[in-house]
Design an enzyme around this catalytic site. Structure first.
Site, PDB file in Angstrom:
ATOM      1  N   HIS A 181       6.791  -6.770   3.766  1.00  0.00           N
ATOM      2  CA  HIS A 181       6.455  -6.337   5.117  1.00  0.00           C
ATOM      3  C   HIS A 181       4.943  -6.398   5.295  1.00  0.00           C
ATOM      4  CE1 HIS A 181       6.689  -2.806   2.458  1.00  0.00           C
ATOM      5  NE2 HIS A 181       5.637  -2.372   3.110  1.00  0.00           N
ATOM      6  N   CYS A 235       2.940   4.822   0.920  1.00  0.00           N
ATOM      7  CA  CYS A 235       2.659   3.428   0.578  1.00  0.00           C
ATOM      8  C   CYS A 235       1.577   2.916   1.513  1.00  0.00           C
ATOM      9  CB  CYS A 235       3.915   2.568   0.642  1.00  0.00           C
ATOM     10  SG  CYS A 235       4.507   2.207   2.307  1.00  0.00           S
TER      11      CYS A 235
END
Length: 666
Positions: free
Chosen positions: A585, A417
């Site tokens: 995040h 990611c």
């Protein structure tokens, strides 16, 4: 033998192309949810207009008082019958409503519909194109207006402000559409009609395929078909009982011919999957299934263009056409709408287009000097990227959902990611469990930021919007694109692929011990009780990210700048994981603003719209190292079980929530 690498000379995706595909996707997404309404209108049109099927059966009912005449209504725009009001009001308003909802949920949808009625009543042609403008505009304006006083309204006045603001904005946009956009779109439609008349009078109509066939691959077909051709074709059909314009884009012949050529002269997975794709395309009407075959070898667009031109030429030659649009472009839908005197011409146009497309594509495939098997999975992923979402038929192309590029035993899998902090960690945890339960404990499953990837992995799993970047870092690996991190069907397909490439086997003790050690090493104190909120106050995804981030700031885990990085991360890739969970995040570049590892948890009574998906639970993540991975693994275990999610939903105290989260499946 390694998995096929992405060609080094592949043309880069230019900014112009990206903007065009985003526009095409947005326009397509406004039309596709409303296809059922187009089908209903098309069937009513085919049955009840003056040249419709029932007119031949009930000839005695052609008088103005007959029930067939009353339903059809002669002259679609005089308000008579059902045909006119459906195309004049229902279909454009549905498109405008959908466009507004795409931008700003239900409030945007309502304002988009109000704005659309302005262009509908201000024009003398069906306002599909106007609806595609006013719907999203209404949603965008409502979104910006709501943002002006978000959190500033005194309790008890929310409903008053919400309703009056939407009503006033809708009024303004309806007036603007009536006097501004409506006349402009009407003028454009008349200009397009004149252009079509010119092409017809000069026998140049087949040239439209030069524009239409490439536009299909860029998902602009719905904008062209329903925005321009359908209004023009409807006017023509009401005068003559049929229109050739309904077949310019919907003809399934060019795609069928291309797929038949792959069946004969293709190689590898492309050849094996072509028969199934041909059935879906020809009978199901899902034209997008042949787009990856074009994207693999872009020169094949020549075949579909020439095939499309052939089909149009035959229809012009025979004077054939449809009574109403064929949606979707299935041969069944085409015949359902074919005028009674046009069956021969339409049949020849379909199979003539297929024949020419087949011959040209066969020639191009047979003379192709490439020696490697074409990467159908990569082309399918590119098609999904162009579309902007997962294709409902893409799994039929690569057999195993894109995993079929793996041709050697797999020993290392990485879930990649943007930051390597939350999404990849949780996705890797879910995938690791499935792989170990299937008896492949010797396979190492890790997670990483894309920027830290090296070309040493056998299989790379990433979000569909990041797959292109991951391929650049790991060109020799097989790649799998996912969207739902928690329960993606691709995980099961990976396990099936392992059974093919690796064979069966039990998990070695060392791997099991390593996994157990990793999970037992977790420190649940990274989730402090003070960082758990049972009743979040945010009303949208952006505010929910801020709420979760401020809890991390208050706990001393991050600096305030980290919250901005959380928003930046969300703008690039959604952190929605599935099963009602979002894990916002920061970006990889923001790791220097993390003081220590920390997590926050916020529960919402009313689910938040997270890019069109409902989020009830938001877990903010700040990972300074690997010490939060074990707790994320436990949280993933919780959200994989419906009973645990229900327990979280009913929990009465922060202590109870923490106990549930830290007792995820081991």
């Amino acid at each position: 033998m390694s998995a096929p690498a992405i060609p080094q000379d592949a043309p880069p995706r230019t900014g112009a192309r990206v903007h065009v595909q985003k526009l095409g996707t947005a326009l397509s997404n406004m039309v596709m949810p409303n296809i059922a309404a187009f089908i209903a209108w098309g069937l009513i049109t085919a049955l009840f207009i003056e040249q419709g099927w029932l007119q031949g059966i009930f000839a005695e009912l052609r008088d103005p008082d007959g029930w067939v005449a009353k339903i059809g209504g002669w002259g679609a725009y005089d308000g008579a019958g059902i045909v006119g009001p459906m195309i004049t009001y229902l279909l454009p308003i549905l498109i405008g409503y959908t466009g507004g909802r795409m931008i700003h949920g239900n409030r945007g949808a309502v304002v988009g519909a109000i704005a659309t009625i302005g262009v509908v009543t201000g024009a003398d042609v069906p306002m599909f194109l106007g609806a595609m403008i006013m719907g999203p505009l209404g949603g965008w304006c409502m979104k910006k207006l709501d943002a002006l006083w978000e959190g500033k309204i005194r309790p008890g006045f929310e409903m008053l402000v919400d309703n009056f603001s939407a009503g006033i904005l809708g009024m303004i946009l309806a007036i603007f559409g009536f006097f501004g956009i409506g006349p402009i779109v009407s003028a454009f439609t008349r200009l397009a009609g004149n252009a079509v008349d010119f092409l017809v009078e000069n026998n140049l109509l087949p040239l439209t395929s030069i524009l239409i066939e490439p536009a299909k691959v860029l998902f602009l077909n719905n904008a062209i078909n329903h925005g321009v051709l359908t209004p023009l074709g409807t006017t023509q059909a009401l005068e003559t009982g049929k229109s050739i314009l309904f077949l310019l884009e919907a003809n399934p012949g060019p795609g069928l011919g291309l797929l038949l050529a792959y069946m004969v002269f293709g190689r590898g997975i492309a050849r094996a999957s072509a028969p199934g794709a041909a059935i879906i395309q020809f009978f199901g009407g899902i034209h997008e299934i042949y787009f990856p075959y074009v994207l693999m070898k872009p020169k094949l667009i020549i075949a579909t263009i020439l095939g499309g031109m052939t089909g149009v030429f035959i229809n012009v030659l025979f004077g054939s056409g449809l009574r109403a649009p064929a949606a979707p472009g299935s041969i069944i839908a085409v015949y359902a709408q074919t005028a009674s005197d046009s069956y021969l011409g339409v049949t020849l146009s379909v199979f003539g287009a297929a024949a020419v497309s087949f011959v040209v594509a066969s020639l191009l495939l047979k003379t192709d000097k490439a020696t490697d098997d074409p990467d159908l999975a990569a082309a399918t992923a590119e098609m999904e990227s162009l579309k902007g979402k997962k294709s409902s038929v893409s799994s039929a192309l690569a057999g195993q959902g894109g995993v079929a590029t793996a041709t050697r035993p797999i020993s290392t899998i990485v879930f990649a990611c943007d930051a390597g902090m939350g999404s990849s960690a949780m996705g890797a945890s879910v995938l690791r469990r499935k792989i170990q339960k299937a008896g492949f404990g010797d396979i190492k499953v890790t997670n990483s930021a894309i920027s830290n990837l090296s070309d040493t992995y056998d299989l790379v799993v990433s979000h569909r919007d990041l797959t292109d970047r991951a391929r650049q870092k790991t060109p020799s690996a097989a790649h799998v694109s996912v969207e739902d991190f928690m329960s993606s069907p691709r995980y099961d397909e990976i396990v099936e692929q392992l059974e093919q490439t690796n064979g069966g086997g039990a998990a070695p003790a060392a791997a099991a011990e390593e996994s157990a050690a990793e999970e037992s090493a977790g420190d649940s104190d990274v989730l402090a009780l003070e960082s758990i909120v049972l009743n979040g106050t945010a009303k949208n995804a952006a505010d929910a990210i801020t709420e979760a981030g401020e809890l991390l700031v208050a706990a001393g885990a991050v600096e305030s700048a980290y919250v901005d990085a959380m928003h930046e991360r969300e703008r690039s890739i959604s952190t929605y994981m599935g099963n009602g969970l979002a894990i916002p995040h920061g970006t990889n570049e923001a790791k220097d603003t993390i003081r220590r590892t920390g997590l926050s948890f916020v529960r919402y009574t009313e689910p938040i719209d997270w890019n069109g998906k409902p989020a009830e639970f938001v877990v903010g993540i700040a990972g300074a190292g690997k010490d939060h991975m074990a707790l994320l693994t436990q949280i993933a275990g919780v959200f994989l079980k419906a009973d645990d999610v229900a327990r979280l939903r009913e929990a009465k105290s922060v202590e109870e929530v923490k106990a549930i989260l830290t007792s995820g499946e081991k």
